[in-house]
Design a protein around this motif. Sequence first.
Motif, short mmCIF file in Angstrom:
data_model
loop_
_atom_site.label_atom_id
_atom_site.label_comp_id
_atom_site.label_asym_id
_atom_site.label_seq_id
_atom_site.Cartn_x
_atom_site.Cartn_y
_atom_site.Cartn_z
N LEU A 67 0.71 -1.21 0.03
CA LEU A 67 -0.01 0.05 0.05
C LEU A 67 0.91 1.27 -0.03
N ILE A 68 1.77 1.46 1.01
CA ILE A 68 2.91 2.56 1.02
C ILE A 68 3.55 2.70 -0.31
N ALA A 69 3.90 1.80 -0.88
CA ALA A 69 4.86 1.65 -1.94
C ALA A 69 4.13 2.40 -3.18
N VAL A 70 2.68 1.89 -3.36
CA VAL A 70 1.90 2.17 -4.16
C VAL A 70 1.29 3.65 -4.20
N THR A 71 0.63 3.92 -2.99
CA THR A 71 -0.14 4.96 -2.87
C THR A 71 0.62 6.23 -2.01
N VAL A 72 1.77 5.98 -1.30
CA VAL A 72 2.24 7.01 -0.25
C VAL A 72 3.60 7.32 -1.19
N LEU A 73 4.13 6.39 -1.64
CA LEU A 73 5.62 6.55 -1.83
C LEU A 73 5.86 6.72 -3.55
N LYS A 124 0.84 4.04 11.93
CA LYS A 124 1.54 5.19 12.46
C LYS A 124 2.78 5.51 11.12
N ARG A 125 3.21 4.70 10.55
CA ARG A 125 4.16 5.03 9.44
C ARG A 125 3.54 5.80 8.36
N VAL A 126 2.18 5.28 8.20
CA VAL A 126 1.37 6.08 7.15
C VAL A 126 1.23 7.54 7.56
N ILE A 127 0.88 7.65 8.81
CA ILE A 127 0.46 8.85 9.23
C ILE A 127 1.84 9.90 9.23
N ASP A 128 2.90 9.20 9.56
CA ASP A 128 4.35 10.07 9.34
C ASP A 128 4.53 10.54 8.15
N LEU A 129 4.30 9.73 7.18
CA LEU A 129 4.50 9.77 5.81
C LEU A 129 3.61 11.00 5.21
N GLY A 130 2.18 10.63 5.62
CA GLY A 130 1.21 11.67 5.21
C GLY A 130 1.60 13.24 5.89
N ALA A 131 2.18 13.20 7.11
CA ALA A 131 2.42 14.71 7.74
C ALA A 131 3.38 15.19 7.05
N LYS A 132 4.66 14.67 6.32
CA LYS A 132 5.73 15.24 5.66
C LYS A 132 4.86 15.60 4.25
N HIS A 133 3.95 14.98 3.71
CA HIS A 133 3.32 15.41 2.52
C HIS A 133 2.59 16.61 2.73
N PHE A 134 1.74 16.71 3.70
CA PHE A 134 0.88 17.77 3.97
C PHE A 134 1.68 19.03 4.36
N ALA A 135 2.90 18.79 5.02
CA ALA A 135 3.68 19.87 5.28
C ALA A 135 4.09 20.58 3.94
N ALA A 136 4.51 19.77 2.88
CA ALA A 136 4.84 20.03 1.59
C ALA A 136 3.61 20.93 1.05
#
Length: 202
Positions: A67-73, A124-136
């Motif tokens: 999921l992370i590889a396809v949708t977050v990264l 939590k890992r998805v949230i952490d990655l999302g936080a960086k994305h929303f900061a951008a």
Amino acid sequence: MESVSDRAAASRRRLLQAAADELIATGDVEVAAVARRAGMSTGLPYRYFGTRSGLMSALLEDFYERLIAVTVLGHYEGASWLERWRAQVATWIEHMYADPLAPVVLGRMVGDARVAALEAQCFKRVIDLGAKHFAAGQAEGHVAADRDPELLAAAVVGGMRAILATVLDQDPRPDRPAVMREVWLFTVSALGLTGDLDGGAS
């Protein structure tokens, strides 16, 4: 010539696929049944995963890694953060609709404390990655600047998960465009998005 490590990796992957098939079919993971599905001896799942809990944890971790590889990264086309976010939301929905394990993991998977702890860690890992994305997104001026990116990520990821857990368990499922519209409007509101929002709900 195939090496021992290659054979081991193939056997592990085969067991994970069998465990996924068993979970989808029955709602549970029983080690002997997984071994039968994989055409392997009953002892092999224990060799690779230690316990039933270890097998379920590995299955859950594999689900989130994909999921992370396809949708977050994943790489998304778009001249602005807003366009890339729109594409990411669409990809998230498409991936969840296509993955037969998604409705089980999101809504019906039952495990012990170890599985629950891993689920929380993956989330939590998805949230952490999302936080960086929303900061951008804040840096580009699309996401409300006065909001905490981590709390935004927790709200948005949790909300999207709840929406998808609901629709994936429906029979028949709603059309993806209808779900995309609901998720998009939710994220627009939750993130305080600004910019050209036309077409994002289509």
